[in-house]
Every structure is written in C-alpha cells, then in structure tokens.
Write a protein that holds these residues in place. Structure first.
Motif, PDB file in Angstrom:
ATOM      1  N   ALA A 248      47.655  45.190  39.038  1.00  0.00           N
ATOM      2  CA  ALA A 248      46.727  46.177  40.019  1.00  0.00           C
ATOM      3  C   ALA A 248      47.827  46.419  41.316  1.00  0.00           C
ATOM      4  CB  ALA A 248      45.522  45.445  40.555  1.00  0.00           C
ATOM      5  N   CYS A 249      48.369  45.654  41.980  1.00  0.00           N
ATOM      6  CA  CYS A 249      49.256  45.745  42.820  1.00  0.00           C
ATOM      7  C   CYS A 249      50.555  46.809  42.506  1.00  0.00           C
ATOM      8  CB  CYS A 249      49.898  44.604  43.697  1.00  0.00           C
ATOM      9  SG  CYS A 249      51.242  44.772  44.684  1.00  0.00           S
ATOM     10  N   ALA A 250      51.175  46.507  41.449  1.00  0.00           N
ATOM     11  CA  ALA A 250      52.241  47.147  40.924  1.00  0.00           C
ATOM     12  C   ALA A 250      51.879  48.423  40.678  1.00  0.00           C
ATOM     13  CB  ALA A 250      52.975  46.518  39.891  1.00  0.00           C
ATOM     14  N   MET A 362      39.065  45.751  36.137  1.00  0.00           N
ATOM     15  CA  MET A 362      39.898  44.992  35.787  1.00  0.00           C
ATOM     16  C   MET A 362      39.684  43.624  36.299  1.00  0.00           C
ATOM     17  SD  MET A 362      43.853  46.886  36.666  1.00  0.00           S
ATOM     18  CE  MET A 362      44.681  45.344  36.626  1.00  0.00           C
ATOM     19  N   PHE A 363      38.584  43.267  36.986  1.00  0.00           N
ATOM     20  CA  PHE A 363      37.926  42.135  37.502  1.00  0.00           C
ATOM     21  C   PHE A 363      36.425  41.909  37.355  1.00  0.00           C
ATOM     22  CE2 PHE A 363      41.684  43.755  40.119  1.00  0.00           C
ATOM     23  CZ  PHE A 363      42.307  42.346  40.185  1.00  0.00           C
ATOM     24  N   GLY A 428      35.417  52.321  30.106  1.00  0.00           N
ATOM     25  CA  GLY A 428      33.897  52.015  29.744  1.00  0.00           C
ATOM     26  C   GLY A 428      33.802  50.457  29.590  1.00  0.00           C
ATOM     27  N   ARG A 429      34.617  49.497  30.262  1.00  0.00           N
ATOM     28  CA  ARG A 429      34.359  48.333  30.135  1.00  0.00           C
ATOM     29  C   ARG A 429      32.937  47.977  30.936  1.00  0.00           C
ATOM     30  NH1 ARG A 429      39.922  44.919  31.255  1.00  0.00           N
ATOM     31  NH2 ARG A 429      41.042  45.502  29.376  1.00  0.00           N
ATOM     32  N   PRO A 438      36.243  37.529  31.530  1.00  0.00           N
ATOM     33  CA  PRO A 438      36.958  38.958  31.763  1.00  0.00           C
ATOM     34  C   PRO A 438      36.111  40.106  31.399  1.00  0.00           C
ATOM     35  CG  PRO A 438      37.432  37.739  29.647  1.00  0.00           C
ATOM     36  CD  PRO A 438      36.647  36.770  30.539  1.00  0.00           C
ATOM     37  N   ALA A 439      36.209  41.124  31.811  1.00  0.00           N
ATOM     38  CA  ALA A 439      35.359  42.435  31.786  1.00  0.00           C
ATOM     39  C   ALA A 439      35.424  42.702  30.185  1.00  0.00           C
ATOM     40  CB  ALA A 439      35.590  43.520  32.426  1.00  0.00           C
ATOM     41  N   SER A 440      34.374  42.933  29.545  1.00  0.00           N
ATOM     42  CA  SER A 440      34.455  43.293  27.918  1.00  0.00           C
ATOM     43  C   SER A 440      34.309  44.741  27.769  1.00  0.00           C
ATOM     44  CB  SER A 440      33.293  42.698  27.244  1.00  0.00           C
ATOM     45  OG  SER A 440      32.196  42.759  27.551  1.00  0.00           O
ATOM     46  N   SER A 441      34.380  45.051  26.706  1.00  0.00           N
ATOM     47  CA  SER A 441      34.462  46.638  26.384  1.00  0.00           C
ATOM     48  C   SER A 441      32.782  47.034  26.341  1.00  0.00           C
ATOM     49  CB  SER A 441      35.034  46.978  25.202  1.00  0.00           C
ATOM     50  OG  SER A 441      34.739  48.531  24.613  1.00  0.00           O
ATOM     51  N   ALA A 442      32.514  48.228  26.652  1.00  0.00           N
ATOM     52  CA  ALA A 442      30.912  48.498  26.437  1.00  0.00           C
ATOM     53  C   ALA A 442      30.696  48.639  25.038  1.00  0.00           C
ATOM     54  CB  ALA A 442      30.918  50.036  27.252  1.00  0.00           C
TER      55      ALA A 442
END
Length: 455
Positions: A248-250, A362-363, A428-429, A438-442
């Motif tokens: 995320a930083c990069a 992402m989080f 769409g997560r 972890p966030a999963s796909s919708a």
C-alpha cells in the motif's frame, strides 16, 4: 453482520457522507498546497532568513517535510481509535486540528519579530497539521467506501478525491490573488490571508460532518467481534501481516512524488530558470481544472477495469514521460510548460485515483483505518514529504539541471508500478470479512449484487 451478509445502502446518507469526506479532503489539500506554495514564495525569507535564497528555500521545505514526518504517527493514533471507537468521531477531531493549525499559522509572528521562536512555532504547528492529516484521508476514504455498494466504490471515492483538485484550485487561486499585492504588503500581511481563510472551510465541513452516521460496516464488525479479538490492537494486526501495508505504501509513492514535483517544487524550479510567476500559477490552475474531470473519471473506471489496470497505466506513463516532462519545462516556454504539466497531471491522476478503493479493499474491517492511514501516509512522507527538499538540495549542489528531477519521477514510478503489479485485484472484495480475516471476493458470497440492498 447478519447471516445473509446483506448491507443496506442509504443513498441520501451516502451522498452526505461523500460531501463530508470531500470537504475534509478539500481542507487537507488546500493546506498542503498552500504551505508548499508559501514555502517556495515567502517562508524562506520570513522564517528562515539567509544571505543565500536557495538555503532559505531548502529550510522552508524542511518544515514541509516535518509535517509529513508526523503523518504516519497521526495515522497510527487516529487509525487505532478509528478502528476501536469509530470513523466519524476521529474525522471531527482531525478536521478541527487541521483547520486550527492552519489558522494559527496565519497569526504567527515572523523571524524579524521574535527571532528563532518563529520557525520553532511554525514547525510545531506544521507537525500538528501533519498529525491531523495523518488520520483524515484514511477515515474519509473509509466512510465513503464502507457506505457504498461494492460495484460503485470507485465512483463514490472519486467524489471524495475531488478534494485534491478543488483544494489545489482554491489554494492556487488565493495565492494568485495575493501575489498581485506589492512585495511589502505580501510579506507583511498578504501571506497570512490564505491561512486565515481555512477557518471558513472548517466551519462548513463540521456542519456537514456532524450530521453523518457511522460506517455500517464498522458498526456490524464492532458487534460481531469477540473479546479475544477486541484485545488485539489494530496496529499489531496490521504488523502481523505486513505485506499489504508495504505494498500500500509503495503503490502511493509514485503519484505523491509526481504531484510534489509538479505543484510545490515546480514553483521554485521555474523561478530559478527564468519563468514569470504568473505563467506558472496559470498553468497550475489549468491542471487543477483538468483534475476535476480526470480523477472521478479514472476512479469510476477502476470499478469497470479494476484498480490495478488504471494505476499501472499511470505508472507506465510516468516512466515514459519522466524525461520529456522536464525537457518541455526547460524550453522556458509558458505554452510547453502548461503542456508538460497537463500530461504529468493526467499520469498522476491515473496512479492516484484508484488509491482510495484499492487501499481500503486490502485490509480487514477492524484494522482497516490503521492499515489504510499508515500505508497512505508513509507513501506521502516518502513520495511527497522529502521530494521537494531532496530536489532543492540536489539542484543547489549540482546546479540548475532537470536530470535529477526526471530521475526522481522515473524511480518512484517504477516503485509504484512494481507494487501495484504485485497486488491481487481488489475490485468488489467483501469488506465485511471477520476480524483478522483477509478480505474475500464478493463473488464468493451467495448474496446477489454484492450483498447490497439500496434504499
């Protein structure tokens, strides 16, 4: 969450949330551009007097970097309480702190009046401003993203991110107006006016922000968390799985470095090579107007083609345009300067526009404020906080050559491009993933339309 994983979207509330986040981002970028512009124009002479104007400018940009250095700490502090107590309350605090610090900068006595205490107070207020900004963007982004439908997060985030060009435009126009003053008036009182105006932005922003409701995703996650999970701090949860934070930083370093060079530092650079100030300020206004179109367009486009595709296109564009950008500026033609900055702004917007939905997806919910804020603010510190200072120092050491500046654009764009390439597509997560998951796909959920019901 309910067993059906259904999220109710209140469109009227969502519009209010988007407006609230927009106003906060306007204030953030107004302060950011204003401070950078004043550092290039007058702060060196007023707060860091020296027989060498370049040294004064470098010192002034150093205070700009000090504010950026405080941003990650602000992200940690406000992220922690935002993940524990809620997004809304933290956003009220950050808005008051941001505007209050800017207002007080406008009241500061200068070096000639109180000596070394003047730059000390300036740095302190800049740090306070940095702490507040460290928690503002992440919270504002989450309020919009967590209220919106999964397939329209980019579109709604694009409204929030309009705060960047609007704040930029407001700041630039105000500076253009006060720049018409005689030098004596500008240095005695004119430079204070833009900072004092920030109080009006705060009052308007607070009026709207106090009327919005808390993020429904956060509220449901707070109810569902068990005692053991609540005992874990959001920061520790992020650091236990550091890869998303690093990426995320990069991903944000490239767009931040480019905007720092093309907005703040370009004023000092063009002044050194002989441009008139009015030509530069006119070009900056034009690129801000362009961003009013491109940011929401590219942000909405990320809902269709994905966050990665849009951001990668921008990173590739920055790599290709790194050297032509300054070659055009070095012609000393106002027309080619404007063309160069227009192209650079489109490229920057491609990299920047998808950041809000990308980082938010992402989080997990219970550490999202912390992860998004730290990732974004570390990117701003590395990409934008030190870039004007490094650029000014390199130019002072090597002479007025644009080659090092082009190299900065190239290297930072490569960093962001490689980071985005390494991130799995997030579009769409499911933002309602449990604590620590972890966030999963919708697409993995049975509910139709991403599990969202619109009212």
């Amino acid at each position: 969450m309910s067993s059906s994983n259904e999220v109710v979207v209140d469109r009227s509330q969502l519009r209010k949330v988007a407006l609230s986040s927009l106003l906060g981002t306007v204030l953030e970028y107004y302060d950011f551009i204003l401070y950078g512009t004043m550092a290039a124009l007058v702060f060196g002479e007023l707060f860091f007097p020296s027989s060498n104007s370049v040294v004064s400018t470098i010192a002034a940009f150093g205070t700009l970097a000090a504010g950026y250095a405080a941003r990650p700490l602000g992200g940690i502090v406000f992220g922690h309480f935002g993940d524990r107590l809620g997004r809304k309350s933290m956003l009220i605090v950050t808005m008051v702190m941001m505007g209050g610090a800017s207002f007080l900068i406008g009241l500061l006595p200068v070096y000639e009046s109180i000596g070394v205490l003047a730059p000390v107070l300036l740095v302190i207020l800049r740090v306070v401003q940095g702490l507040a900004i460290g928690g503002e963007w992440g919270g504002a982004a989450l309020m919009v993203i967590e209220h919106a439908e999964p397939d329209r997060r980019g579109r709604w985030a694009g409204i929030m991110q309009l705060g960047s060009p609007i704040g930029f435009l407001l700041s630039t126009v105000v500076v253009m107006v006060i720049s018409l003053l005689p030098d004596d008036s500008l240095h005695s009182w004119g430079w204070r006016v833009p900072f004092l105006i920030s109080a009006l932005l705060v009052l308007i922003g607070l009026y709207v922000r106090l009327s919005v409701v808390e993020s429904p995703v956060f509220q449901d996650a707070l109810e569902d968390n068990d005692t053991d999970e609540k005992a874990k701090t959001p920061l520790m949860k992020v650091l236990q799985r550091p890869r998303p934070l690093i990426l995320a930083c990069a991903a944000g370093i490239g767009p931040f470095a480019l905007t720092a060079l093309a907005t703040s530092h370009i004023i000092a650079y063009t002044k050194e090579i002989g441009y008139g100030q009015s030509d530069v300020m006119r070009a900056l206004v034009i690129i801000a107007v362009l961003s009013l179109i491109t940011i929401p367009l590219f942000s909405a486009l990320s809902d269709r083609v994905g966050r990665r595709g849009v951001a990668l296109a921008g990173a590739i564009g920055a790599v290709v345009f790194a050297f032509p950008m300054y070659a055009l500026v070095d012609t000393k033609s106002a027309l080619w300067l404007t063309v160069s900055l227009l192209i650079a702004q489109v490229i920057q917007n491609l990299m920047y526009a998808p950041l809000a939905p990308l980082l938010s997806e992402m989080f997990g919910t219970e550490s999202r404020y912390t992860g998004v804020s730290i990732g974004y603010q570390m990117a701003s510190l590395i990409g934008a906080g030190f870039t004007p200072l490094i650029a000014s120092s390199v130019l002072a050491a090597t002479g007025v050559s644009s080659l090092p500046l082009s190299c900065i654009v190239l290297v930072t764009a490569l960093i962001s491009g490689l980071a985005v390439w390494s991130i799995a597509e997030t579009r769409g997560r499911d933002l309602t993933a449990g604590f620590g998951e972890p966030a999963s796909s919708a697409a993995d959920r049975p509910a139709h339309d991403g599990g969202v019901r619109v009212e």
